[in-house]
Enzyme design. Structure first.
Site, PDB file in Angstrom:
ATOM      1  N   HIS A   1       0.803  -1.233   0.000  1.00  0.00           N
ATOM      2  CA  HIS A   1       0.000   0.000   0.000  1.00  0.00           C
ATOM      3  C   HIS A   1       0.836   1.282   0.000  1.00  0.00           C
ATOM      4  CE1 HIS A   1      -3.554  -2.284   0.127  1.00  0.00           C
ATOM      5  NE2 HIS A   1      -3.765  -2.361   1.427  1.00  0.00           N
TER       6      HIS A   1
ATOM      7  N   HIS B   1      -9.647   2.622   0.854  1.00  0.00           N
ATOM      8  CA  HIS B   1      -9.623   1.445   1.733  1.00  0.00           C
ATOM      9  C   HIS B   1     -10.677   1.536   2.838  1.00  0.00           C
ATOM     10  CE1 HIS B   1      -7.704  -1.880   4.004  1.00  0.00           C
ATOM     11  NE2 HIS B   1      -7.041  -2.146   2.893  1.00  0.00           N
TER      12      HIS B   1
ATOM     13  N   GLU C   1     -11.704  -2.789  -2.792  1.00  0.00           N
ATOM     14  CA  GLU C   1     -10.623  -1.936  -3.284  1.00  0.00           C
ATOM     15  C   GLU C   1     -10.519  -2.054  -4.808  1.00  0.00           C
ATOM     16  OE1 GLU C   1      -7.060  -2.902  -0.802  1.00  0.00           O
ATOM     17  OE2 GLU C   1      -8.552  -4.060   0.331  1.00  0.00           O
TER      18      GLU C   1
END
Length: 351
Positions: free
Chosen positions: A105, A179, A313
């Site tokens: 991420h 997210h 996502e």
């Protein structure tokens, strides 16, 4: 429709702004310019009772660490990069290994930790805020100076639209997402076992024991993840198969959309009647049922727990950096990045 703002001052940190959007139907969306973090999406159930349907911390201080990435914008690359390295035109680039030997991420100082510039707007039937930032070349190990804009729009049709745009000065890699953890019951002290899900997808990416894609696609029909028809999540939140075991009981996989039907995803909570339709021009989505969400953090109501929410996502997939046959994430100066994901909230009248 209206936009309100509130200043958030944490000791020793820059001042944040909390934006509060509300449409003419009473739906509201709250988010911070820190990390683009969505802290509240308030929508009605079948009886008109408004509740927040995303997990959010009780105290803003928790977002400084935010190990679960609650509500945050993710970038430069959403997902895991194997061995925290990739090649572009034969040149190797190394990024931060912040999850074992791998990159997750965007790294510990990814876009979820950035204070974004913000400007609000109001158009016919919608209000919103555009968040922008400049990421210098080689920041976090990524090549190319990157200009990014992410726009949150709230419409009078109870739609939250997220538009992503970016330009790079040289060839780089990029895939952005949000997210947020959804729990349509409005009660974060419960789990999402009784939510139902439909995915317009026939296959998902197989993972190894370190949650890195093996390079193989698996057919949904041969697994507990066959969501082509609406079915309860409880059927997948267990340890029955190897792919459920490696993700600690549940789902944490990339699903490729078939592209034939809309919406791409339909999530329902039958008890409250709340529904969420998701449409996107992204090729797929990681579905994550919070199997490894750090437990015991104080939420606005309740505490974080395993299976307390579901992340959807929408994104391309960094597995393409090491394997063929996956949606590419390479971005060039000649072709700017433009992606959109639409979240439409509604209700069903009967249980």
């Amino acid at each position: 429709m209206n936009i309100k703002t509130e200043k958030i001052q944490l000791p020793g940190h820059e001042t944040w702004t909390l934006f509060q959007l509300e449409n003419d139907q009473g739906m509201s969306v709250h988010f911070l310019n820190f990390g683009g973090i969505i802290t509240n999406i308030s929508v009605p159930d079948r009886n008109g009772d408004y509740k927040n349907v995303v997990l959010s911390y009780k105290n803003f201080e928790e977002y400084l660490e935010n190990s679960g990435y609650l509500g945050a914008l993710i970038g430069r690359v959403a997902g895991r990069i194997k061995q925290a390295s990739f090649q572009i035109d034969g040149k190797e680039y190394k990024v931060e290994a912040n999850e074992g030997e791998h990159h997750l991420h965007g790294g510990s100082q990814g876009f979820h930790q950035r204070l974004w510039q913000a400007s609000s707007f109001e158009n016919d039937g919608e209000i919103g805020v555009t968040l922008s930032c400049l990421s210098p070349g080689m920041e976090g190990g990524y090549p190319g100076t990157l200009k990014v804009e992410v726009t949150y729009r709230l419409t009078n049709k109870n739609q939250l639209v997220i538009d992503y745009a970016a330009e790079t000065s040289q060839t780089t890699v990029l895939t952005l997402t949000n997210h947020s953890y959804f729990n349509l019951s409005g009660h974060p002290d419960t789990t999402v076992h009784h939510h139902t899900l439909r995915l317009n997808s026939a296959r998902f990416a197989e993972l190894d024991e370190e949650l890195i894609p093996t390079g193989e696609w698996l057919n949904l029909k041969e697994t507990p993840f066959g969501f082509q028809n609406q079915r309860k999540l409880s059927s997948s939140l267990s340890y029955e198969t190897p792919q459920q075991i490696v993700v600690n009981g549940g789902i944490d996989h990339y699903f490729l959309f078939d592209g034939y039907n809309k919406p791409d995803i339909l999530l329902k909570d039958e008890k409250s009647g709340r529904t969420l339709e998701i449409e996107t021009d992204q090729p797929g989505a990681v579905i994550y049922t919070s199997n490894n969400l750090p437990a015991g953090k104080d939420l606005a109501k309740g505490q974080t727990k395993k299976h307390g929410g579901i992340c959807i996502e929408t994104q391309s997939y960094p597995a393409s950096l090491h394997n063929s046959g996956f949606p590419e994430i390479v971005l060039t100066p000649e072709q700017p990045y433009h992606k959109r994901t639409l979240f439409k909230f509604g209700t069903e009248t009967t249980q």
